[in-house]
Design a protein around this motif. Sequence first.
Motif, PDB file in Angstrom:
ATOM      1  N   ASN A   1      -9.228   0.220   0.969  1.00  0.00           N
ATOM      2  CA  ASN A   1      -9.755   1.351   1.718  1.00  0.00           C
ATOM      3  C   ASN A   1      -9.503   1.113   3.200  1.00  0.00           C
ATOM      4  OD1 ASN A   1     -10.906   2.826  -0.442  1.00  0.00           O
ATOM      5  ND2 ASN A   1     -12.548   1.307  -0.549  1.00  0.00           N
TER       6      ASN A   1
ATOM      7  N   GLU B   1      -1.700   9.566   6.347  1.00  0.00           N
ATOM      8  CA  GLU B   1      -3.036  10.152   6.255  1.00  0.00           C
ATOM      9  C   GLU B   1      -3.908   9.375   5.269  1.00  0.00           C
ATOM     10  OE1 GLU B   1      -5.223  14.424   5.178  1.00  0.00           O
ATOM     11  OE2 GLU B   1      -3.026  14.230   5.106  1.00  0.00           O
ATOM     12  N   ILE B   2      -3.328   8.969   4.147  1.00  0.00           N
ATOM     13  CA  ILE B   2      -4.076   8.235   3.130  1.00  0.00           C
ATOM     14  C   ILE B   2      -4.390   6.812   3.608  1.00  0.00           C
ATOM     15  CG2 ILE B   2      -3.964   7.269   0.795  1.00  0.00           C
ATOM     16  CD1 ILE B   2      -2.243   9.710   0.033  1.00  0.00           C
ATOM     17  N   ARG B   3      -3.395   6.154   4.227  1.00  0.00           N
ATOM     18  CA  ARG B   3      -3.615   4.778   4.689  1.00  0.00           C
ATOM     19  C   ARG B   3      -4.508   4.726   5.920  1.00  0.00           C
ATOM     20  NH1 ARG B   3       0.483   1.460   6.566  1.00  0.00           N
ATOM     21  NH2 ARG B   3      -0.884  -0.268   6.030  1.00  0.00           N
TER      22      ARG B   3
ATOM     23  N   ALA C   1       5.667  12.251  -1.948  1.00  0.00           N
ATOM     24  CA  ALA C   1       4.802  12.112  -0.778  1.00  0.00           C
ATOM     25  C   ALA C   1       5.643  12.019   0.487  1.00  0.00           C
ATOM     26  CB  ALA C   1       3.929  10.863  -0.910  1.00  0.00           C
TER      27      ALA C   1
ATOM     28  N   GLU D   1       1.846  12.244   4.824  1.00  0.00           N
ATOM     29  CA  GLU D   1       0.822  12.130   3.782  1.00  0.00           C
ATOM     30  C   GLU D   1       0.464  10.670   3.529  1.00  0.00           C
ATOM     31  OE1 GLU D   1       2.054  16.197   1.344  1.00  0.00           O
ATOM     32  OE2 GLU D   1       2.924  14.270   0.791  1.00  0.00           O
ATOM     33  N   ILE D   2       1.475   9.796   3.567  1.00  0.00           N
ATOM     34  CA  ILE D   2       1.224   8.370   3.379  1.00  0.00           C
ATOM     35  C   ILE D   2       0.333   7.841   4.503  1.00  0.00           C
ATOM     36  CG2 ILE D   2       2.293   6.080   3.286  1.00  0.00           C
ATOM     37  CD1 ILE D   2       4.805   7.502   2.116  1.00  0.00           C
TER      38      ILE D   2
ATOM     39  N   GLU E   1       0.825  -1.205   0.000  1.00  0.00           N
ATOM     40  CA  GLU E   1       0.000   0.000   0.000  1.00  0.00           C
ATOM     41  C   GLU E   1       0.862   1.258   0.000  1.00  0.00           C
ATOM     42  OE1 GLU E   1      -2.717  -0.198   3.236  1.00  0.00           O
ATOM     43  OE2 GLU E   1      -3.947  -1.756   2.299  1.00  0.00           O
ATOM     44  N   THR E   2       1.946   1.240   0.761  1.00  0.00           N
ATOM     45  CA  THR E   2       2.840   2.401   0.811  1.00  0.00           C
ATOM     46  C   THR E   2       3.440   2.663  -0.559  1.00  0.00           C
ATOM     47  OG1 THR E   2       3.372   1.993   3.139  1.00  0.00           O
ATOM     48  CG2 THR E   2       4.916   3.350   1.887  1.00  0.00           C
TER      49      THR E   2
ATOM     50  N   TYR F   1       1.420   7.052  -6.775  1.00  0.00           N
ATOM     51  CA  TYR F   1       0.315   7.892  -7.248  1.00  0.00           C
ATOM     52  C   TYR F   1       0.328   9.309  -6.694  1.00  0.00           C
ATOM     53  CZ  TYR F   1      -2.012   4.152  -9.732  1.00  0.00           C
ATOM     54  OH  TYR F   1      -2.313   3.167 -10.637  1.00  0.00           O
ATOM     55  N   HIS F   2       1.013   9.512  -5.584  1.00  0.00           N
ATOM     56  CA  HIS F   2       0.972  10.831  -4.952  1.00  0.00           C
ATOM     57  C   HIS F   2       2.356  11.468  -4.845  1.00  0.00           C
ATOM     58  CE1 HIS F   2      -3.274  10.478  -3.663  1.00  0.00           C
ATOM     59  NE2 HIS F   2      -2.997   9.184  -3.594  1.00  0.00           N
TER      60      HIS F   2
ATOM     61  N   ILE G   1       0.809   4.211  -2.835  1.00  0.00           N
ATOM     62  CA  ILE G   1       0.529   5.607  -2.491  1.00  0.00           C
ATOM     63  C   ILE G   1       1.645   6.511  -2.979  1.00  0.00           C
ATOM     64  CG2 ILE G   1       0.311   7.220  -0.558  1.00  0.00           C
ATOM     65  CD1 ILE G   1      -1.136   4.892   0.941  1.00  0.00           C
TER      66      ILE G   1
END
Length: 212
Positions: free
Chosen positions: A186, A119-121, A112, A116-117, A101-102, A108-109, A105
């Motif tokens: 998610n 926050e998204i996870r 980062a 921020e990583i 997942e990291t 795509y971002h 992220i």
Amino acid sequence: MSDVQNESLFEAPPLAEQTRMVEAILFATADPVSIKELTGRMPHGCNPVEALVHVGKRYEGRGVHLVKIEDAYAFRTAPDLGYLMQKETVEVRKLSRAAIETLAIIAYHQPATRAEIEEIRGVSVSRGTIDQLIELEWVRLGRRRMTPGRPVTFVVTAGFLDHFGLENARDLPGLKELRSAGLLENRPPPGTGDVDEDTNDDQADMFEESDE
């Protein structure tokens, strides 16, 4: 010495010869080679960009073909023949769900930051997760943000793009495709009691190593 003589001393080789030079350099180098590197290796006056066009056409439809990876070029096995190499080169690398997942992220971002990583996870990211991706040479440090604390950022490498057959990060599949493939899930909002999945022994057998 006359101007004509001076020009003759620095006359570039014929295009056909330049094409052979580029071909030889690419075959002798495992890593992608940039235009700047080609220019530095070839005789004065050569045009590696034009030579690359001819090399690309020469290998159309053959067992290997010319690919562009960011601003560099390399020969790679034709995609439809990759299965021929797998028996000798496949090496399964296990990445934790947190690492997968990291990586997604960051891709795509990018660039980062760790915050921020997280926050998204929706969960914390351990140092070991990012260290693992850096050791794989799929992630590297980017520029520091000009914000309080000047946090470091992370970006994917040319090696990551090369491994997955991408010219640049814009060629990545959509987020929906990643989720359907199980590479990104998610997450509940922060503060719901989740812990970093690096502590979980259940690792996903993902990202087969298949250098073609």
